[in-house]
Motif scaffolding. Structure first.
Motif, mmCIF file in Angstrom:
data_model
loop_
_atom_site.group_PDB
_atom_site.id
_atom_site.type_symbol
_atom_site.label_atom_id
_atom_site.label_comp_id
_atom_site.label_asym_id
_atom_site.label_seq_id
_atom_site.Cartn_x
_atom_site.Cartn_y
_atom_site.Cartn_z
ATOM 1 N N ASN A 159 -11.579 8.245 3.831
ATOM 2 C CA ASN A 159 -10.550 7.365 3.271
ATOM 3 C C ASN A 159 -10.910 6.934 1.862
ATOM 4 N N LEU A 160 -9.891 6.820 1.036
ATOM 5 C CA LEU A 160 -10.052 6.400 -0.355
ATOM 6 C C LEU A 160 -9.007 5.330 -0.640
ATOM 7 N N VAL B 74 -1.401 -0.749 -4.071
ATOM 8 C CA VAL B 74 -2.705 -0.143 -3.825
ATOM 9 C C VAL B 74 -2.461 1.306 -3.399
ATOM 10 N N LEU B 75 -3.222 2.230 -3.967
ATOM 11 C CA LEU B 75 -3.135 3.629 -3.567
ATOM 12 C C LEU B 75 -4.151 3.903 -2.468
ATOM 13 N N ARG B 76 -3.735 4.656 -1.462
ATOM 14 C CA ARG B 76 -4.660 5.055 -0.409
ATOM 15 C C ARG B 76 -4.468 6.543 -0.137
ATOM 16 N N GLY B 77 -5.518 7.160 0.326
ATOM 17 C CA GLY B 77 -5.429 8.578 0.647
ATOM 18 C C GLY B 77 -6.675 9.039 1.363
ATOM 19 N N ILE B 78 -6.706 10.309 1.650
ATOM 20 C CA ILE B 78 -7.865 10.914 2.296
ATOM 21 C C ILE B 78 -8.377 12.019 1.383
ATOM 22 N N VAL B 79 -9.659 11.973 1.077
ATOM 23 C CA VAL B 79 -10.296 12.964 0.223
ATOM 24 C C VAL B 79 -10.678 14.152 1.097
ATOM 25 N N ASP B 80 -10.260 15.359 0.703
ATOM 26 C CA ASP B 80 -10.602 16.541 1.490
ATOM 27 C C ASP B 80 -12.123 16.722 1.532
ATOM 28 N N PHE B 81 -12.758 16.758 0.370
ATOM 29 C CA PHE B 81 -14.210 16.674 0.361
ATOM 30 C C PHE B 81 -14.728 16.436 -1.048
ATOM 31 N N VAL C 92 0.849 -1.184 0.000
ATOM 32 C CA VAL C 92 0.000 0.000 0.000
ATOM 33 C C VAL C 92 0.888 1.239 0.000
ATOM 34 N N ARG C 93 0.567 2.185 -0.874
ATOM 35 C CA ARG C 93 1.302 3.450 -0.959
ATOM 36 C C ARG C 93 0.294 4.595 -0.885
ATOM 37 N N SER D 277 0.449 10.653 -1.787
ATOM 38 C CA SER D 277 1.621 11.531 -1.651
ATOM 39 C C SER D 277 2.902 10.792 -1.997
ATOM 40 N N GLN D 278 3.024 9.550 -1.548
ATOM 41 C CA GLN D 278 4.215 8.757 -1.878
ATOM 42 C C GLN D 278 4.317 8.543 -3.386
ATOM 43 N N PHE D 279 3.201 8.200 -3.995
ATOM 44 C CA PHE D 279 3.183 7.949 -5.430
ATOM 45 C C PHE D 279 3.589 9.199 -6.210
#
Length: 168
Positions: free
Chosen positions: A134-135, A145-152, A21-22, A25-27
């Protein structure tokens, strides 16, 4: 499908996948500069937070608090309360921040307040569906796998991502 929906257990996001999982931002860091990615994420070089970075994060926190109030309580938080909550964030993080050349703590704090005041009319027009969610994205063409947080996400399903970096 190798990834199940993202679950939250306490403060930890659990992703069920055989792939690494990345974060987004890392990607993006790797795409911009593989060496910097290596230093930041593999070697874990210590990073210094500047007051300009704290300014961006403070503005981001103000927007986040405003949107959460709108979603959770269906109310419009007044600008002075948004600034108050954002400055609480500033005050909590300020001791861990280093002054860079040509930076002024007071000037940057005032800039954060001014940016929130300028952003407020735009925020007030927004009708967010959700904020800070979370996304996860598992593209079969990616080895991770890409993960991140959606602001809105707004009422038209536009994903809005606040940029909280400022070049000094």
């Amino acid at each position: 499908e190798k990834v199940k929906p993202t679950k939250k257990e306490g403060e930890i996001t659990v992703i069920d996948s055989e792939k690494p999982v990345r974060s987004i931002s890392q990607f993006l860091q790797y795409c911009r500069c593989p060496r910097q990615y290596y230093e930041n994420y593999i070697m874990r070089a210590p990073r210094k937070t500047s007051f300009a970075m704290l300014c961006g994060s403070t503005v981001h926190k103000g927007a986040e608090v405003f949107l959460q109030e709108r979603i959770n309580r269906a109310v419009t938080m007044p600008l002075d309360r948004v600034i108050e909550k954002a400055i609480e964030y500033w005050d909590m993080n300020e001791p861990h921040t280093q002054l860079q050349k040509k930076e002024s703590k007071r000037g940057i704090k005032q800039q954060a307040k001014a940016l929130l005041a300028a952003m407020y009319p735009w925020l007030d027009k927004q009708k967010p569906k959700f904020s800070e969610e979370n996304l996860t994205l598992d593209d079969p063409n990616l080895p991770f796998v890409l993960r991140g947080i959606v602001d809105f996400v707004d009422e038209d399903n536009n994903v809005i991502d606040f940029k909280d970096r400022k070049s000094t």
